[in-house]
Scaffold this motif. Structure first.
Motif, PDB file in Angstrom:
ATOM      1  N   LEU A   1      67.757  -7.047  25.637  1.00  0.00           N
ATOM      2  CA  LEU A   1      67.137  -6.774  24.348  1.00  0.00           C
ATOM      3  C   LEU A   1      65.798  -7.485  24.222  1.00  0.00           C
ATOM      4  N   ASP A   2      64.948  -6.971  23.335  1.00  0.00           N
ATOM      5  CA  ASP A   2      63.622  -7.579  23.174  1.00  0.00           C
ATOM      6  C   ASP A   2      63.641  -8.799  22.254  1.00  0.00           C
ATOM      7  N   GLN A   3      64.737  -9.014  21.532  1.00  0.00           N
ATOM      8  CA  GLN A   3      64.897 -10.199  20.693  1.00  0.00           C
ATOM      9  C   GLN A   3      66.316 -10.719  20.827  1.00  0.00           C
TER      10      GLN A   3
ATOM     11  N   LYS B   1      65.275  -3.449  25.923  1.00  0.00           N
ATOM     12  CA  LYS B   1      64.096  -3.640  26.754  1.00  0.00           C
ATOM     13  C   LYS B   1      64.335  -3.107  28.165  1.00  0.00           C
ATOM     14  N   LEU B   2      65.529  -3.384  28.682  1.00  0.00           N
ATOM     15  CA  LEU B   2      65.951  -2.893  29.993  1.00  0.00           C
ATOM     16  C   LEU B   2      67.399  -2.447  29.904  1.00  0.00           C
TER      17      LEU B   2
ATOM     18  N   GLY C   1      63.288 -11.551  27.785  1.00  0.00           N
ATOM     19  CA  GLY C   1      64.310 -10.749  27.115  1.00  0.00           C
ATOM     20  C   GLY C   1      65.656 -11.461  27.050  1.00  0.00           C
TER      21      GLY C   1
ATOM     22  N   GLN D   1      68.159   4.641  26.624  1.00  0.00           N
ATOM     23  CA  GLN D   1      67.113   3.982  25.839  1.00  0.00           C
ATOM     24  C   GLN D   1      67.683   3.017  24.805  1.00  0.00           C
TER      25      GLN D   1
ATOM     26  N   GLN E   1      65.467  -3.827  19.857  1.00  0.00           N
ATOM     27  CA  GLN E   1      65.496  -2.668  20.755  1.00  0.00           C
ATOM     28  C   GLN E   1      65.876  -3.084  22.170  1.00  0.00           C
TER      29      GLN E   1
ATOM     30  N   LYS F   1      61.109 -11.128  31.469  1.00  0.00           N
ATOM     31  CA  LYS F   1      59.979 -11.255  30.544  1.00  0.00           C
ATOM     32  C   LYS F   1      60.413 -11.747  29.167  1.00  0.00           C
TER      33      LYS F   1
ATOM     34  N   GLU G   1      63.448   1.269  31.293  1.00  0.00           N
ATOM     35  CA  GLU G   1      62.570   0.161  30.931  1.00  0.00           C
ATOM     36  C   GLU G   1      61.635   0.634  29.837  1.00  0.00           C
ATOM     37  N   ARG G   2      61.682  -0.072  28.698  1.00  0.00           N
ATOM     38  CA  ARG G   2      60.845   0.343  27.571  1.00  0.00           C
ATOM     39  C   ARG G   2      59.397  -0.001  27.861  1.00  0.00           C
TER      40      ARG G   2
END
Length: 529
Positions: A498-500, A516-517, A55, A213, A514, A53, A527-528
Motif C-alpha cells: 500500500l502507498d500509506q 502500490k504493488l 510502501g 489494481q 491505494q 519505495k 504497479e501503480r
C-alpha cells in the motif's frame, strides 16, 4: 535468482506490531523475513532487489466472496453503479442501444433507486430508450431487475403469468411493470448472457487485471452455473489462471452452484492445485434488502400492509434437500442469507445434517442476526463471508426497512469476532467495488467515506482486525492457514503493498489508501504509475 523486497514496512499479520524490513523470496515461496540488522549484514548483490519505495507490505489481500467472471462481464456492460442522476442513467442506456445488432441484448448493471431519489424506471421507460432490442437492467443487489417489453415478448410472458417459486413479477393494476425479483430473473439472465468459452476467457482476463489494481492476489468466487455449460467457465479459468508465461498468477477458490454440483462430482471435474481449487456447494436461501426480498422473522417495518416478510427461495424441506445433496458427496454448503429468518432456516438444516468432520459450512452475507442466532452460529463449524461495504451502501435506508431494533444486529462484525466466529471480507463484486481498503474503512468507521456519524459504532473493528478479514481470516475461510494469510517462512509469496500505512493514517482516511504493488508468487503483477 532469489528476490529481495526491501525499503518499506512489512507487516506479517502475526500481531499488530510485528514488522520487518525485508523479505527474501525463492521460487514463489518466502525464504526469510529480515530485520534492519539482518539487512545490514546481507550481501544484497546476491539477489534481485525490489525497492518498495517506502510502501507498506501485507500478506496478499484475498476477497472471500466475489463473482470474478461476473465482474468481467460487468466491465463490458452498461455500468450504472454509483449513478445519482436519472438522466445520466437514461443517456447511458440510450447510447448503448444505438450500437446493438438486431436481436442483441442490452445489459445494464448497478441500478440503484436509493441513489436516484427513489426513481424506479419501468418497462415503458426502457421501451422509449430501446424499443427494438431486449433490455435487462439489473439492480445493484442483483436480486431484482427491470426488463423492457421486447424482453417479455421474447420469453412469451404476458400479464396473466404467475409468480415462480422463489421469485415474483411486479404488476400494477394487473399489468407487468417489467420489474422482476430473484428466480423470476433467471430466464432473462440466461438468454442475455450468451457467453461461450472464448468470451468468458476474455472477461476473466479483464476481471483479474481489474482486481490487481486493488492489491487483490486471490479470491473465493462463485461463477459456475450461470453461463450455460460449467465446462466453459472452468476451461476459461484453466486457460487464464496459473503460473505459466501466458497466464495470470491469481489464487482462486471456486464455489460450485448447486445446479452443476452433482454433474461436476459425477464427471470428476479437475482443478489446479494452489491456483484453482474447488469449494462448497452454493445456493440461495432468500433475496436482498434492496428489493425487500431478504427473508425476515417479522414483517418489513416500512411495509404498510404489515404482510411482507421477504422471500424464501425454498421451503424448509427443500432447503434440507439441498444440504443433503452436498452431504451425499461428503461436502460442505455455502448459502446466501440476508434476513434473520433465512439464517434461522439454514442453521436448522445444518444442525440437522452436520457437515463432515474437517469441513466447515460457509454462511454468505449473514447480514441480520440477533443474540440467539449469534450464539447458535458460534457453536457450529461454520465460516462466514461478510461484506463490510454493505454498511455504507445499505444505511441509512435499510434502517427504515427493518427498524432500529433489528438494525442494531445488521453486520455485527465485532460481536461475531468476540464470539470466535470466523469471518472473511469480500465485496460481492460487481455488487460493490472490489477494493479491500473500502471494506476496511467501512469495518473500522461504519460510515460512508466523507460523511459524519456512524452506524452502530459498537460493532466497529480495530484496523488490525479489519485487515485480518482480507489476510489471516481469509486463509481460515479457505482452510489454507498452512501456506497463506501471513508473511512467514515457507508461505506463498503473495503480497499487497500500500502507498500509506493503515496503522498510521487517520482512520477516517483509510478509504484513500491505494495499492502500490500487487505481487503474486513472488512476481509483480501490478504497479501503480
Amino acid at each position: 535468482m532469489k528476490k529481495l523486497y526491501q525499503n518499506g514496512t512489512i507487516y506479517t499479520m502475526e500481531r499488530p506490531d510485528d514488522t520487518y524490513a525485508g523479505v527474501i523470496v525463492d521460487n514463489g515461496i518466502i525464504e526469510a523475513v529480515l530485520s534492519k540488522e539482518d539487512l545490514n549484514q546481507l550481501q544484497t548483490t546476491d539477489y534481485e532487489t525490489i525497492d518498495l519505495k517506502g510502501g507498506t507490505m501485507f500478506p496478499g489481500f484475498v476477497e472471500t466472496h466475489i463473482h470474478v467472471m461476473g465482474t468481467g462481464v460487468w466491465l463490458s456492460s452498461v455500468i450504472l453503479n454509483g449513478e445519482t442522476n436519472i438522466e445520466n442513467v437514461k443517456e447511458k442506456i440510450s447510447q448503448k442501444a444505438q450500437t446493438l445488432q438486431p436481436g442483441e441484448w442490452l445489459v445494464a448493471e448497478g441500478y440503484d433507486e436509493n441513489l436516484l431519489n427513489g426513481i424506479r424506471l419501468n418497462k415503458f421507460d426502457l421501451d422509449k430508450l430501446c424499443k427494438d432490442n431486449p433490455v435487462i437492467v439489473k439492480r445493484v443487489c442483483r436480486h431484482a431487475a427491470i426488463v423492457n417489453s421486447k424482453a417479455l415478448e421474447i420469453l412469451g410472458m404476458t400479464n396473466d403469468i404467475e409468480n415462480p417459486d422463489g421469485g415474483s413479477y411486479e404488476k400494477q393494476e394487473g399489468e407487468l411493470t417489467g420489474w422482476l425479483y430473484d428466480t423470476a430473473m433467471e430466464p432473462f439472465e440466461e438468454l442475455a448472457s450468451n457467453e461461450d468459452e472464448q468470451s468468458l476467457t476474455k472477461h476473466l482476463n479483464n476481471a483479474i487485471t481489474y482486481l490487481y489494481q486493488y492489491g487483490i492476489t486471490g479470491s473465493h468466487t462463485e461463477d459456475l452455473g450461470y453461463y450455460e455449460d460449467y465446462k466453459d467457465v472452468l476451461n476459461a479459468y484453466k486457460t487464464v489462471v496459473g503460473p505459466g508465461e501466458d497466464q495470470k498468477p491469481f489464487r482462486v477458490r471456486l464455489l460450485r452452484h448447486f445446479s452443476v454440483y452433482e454433474q461436476m462430482m459425477e464427471e470428476q471435474a479437475t482443478f489446479v492445485d494452489k491456483w484453482i481449487e474447488p469449494d462448497a456447494m452454493k445456493f440461495y436461501a432468500d433475496g436482498a434488502f434492496g428489493g425487500s426480498t431478504a427473508l425476515l422473522k417479522e414483517p418489513y417495518s416500512n411495509d404498510p400492509t404489515g404482510t411482507n416478510y421477504g422471500l424464501a427461495i425454498y421451503t424448509q424441506e427443500e432447503l434440507e434437500e439441498k444440504v443433503k445433496i452436498a452431504r451425499k458427496y461428503n461436502g460442505a454448503i455455502a448459502v446466501h442469507m440476508i434476513g434473520d429468518k433465512a439464517c434461522e432456516m439454514v442453521l436448522d438444516a445444518i444442525e440437522k445434517y452436520p457437515v463432515p468432520n474437517g469441513l466447515r459450512d460457509r454462511l454468505i452475507h449473514i447480514s441480520t442476526l440477533n443474540e440467539e442466532l449469534l450464539q447458535r452460529v458460534a457453536k457450529l463449524p461454520v465460516i462466514c463471508d461478510v461484506q463490510p461495504q454493505f454498511i455504507t451502501s445499505d444505511f441509512p435506508w435499510v434502517q427504515d426497512k427493518v427498524g432500529k431494533e433489528r438494525a442494531r444486529y445488521l453486520y455485527p462484525f465485532k460481536s461475531m469476532l468476540d464470539l470466535g466466529i470466523i469471518i472473511g471480507g469480500g465485496s460481492d463484486a460487481p455488487i460493490e467495488t472490489p477494493n479491500p481498503m473500502l471494506g476496511i474503512h467501512a469495518a473500522v468507521n461504519r460510515q460512508t467515506y466523507g460523511e459524519e456519524g456512524a452506524y452502530f459504532f459498537e460493532e466497529a473493528l480495530s484496523v488490525f482486525d479489519a485487515l485480518r478479514l482480507y489476510t489471516t481470516l481469509a486463509s481460515e475461510i479457505g482452510q489454507t492457514t498452512d501456506r497463506t494469510g501471513r508473511i512467514r517462512v515457507g508461505y506463498e509469496a503473495d503480497f499487497t503493498v500500500l502507498d500509506q500505512d493503515p496503522f498510521k493514517v487517520n482512520r477516517q482516511d483509510l478509504a484513500q489508501i491505494q495499492a502500490k504493488l500487487t505481487i503474486v508468487n513472488g512476481n509483480i503483477v501490478y504497479e501503480r504509475a
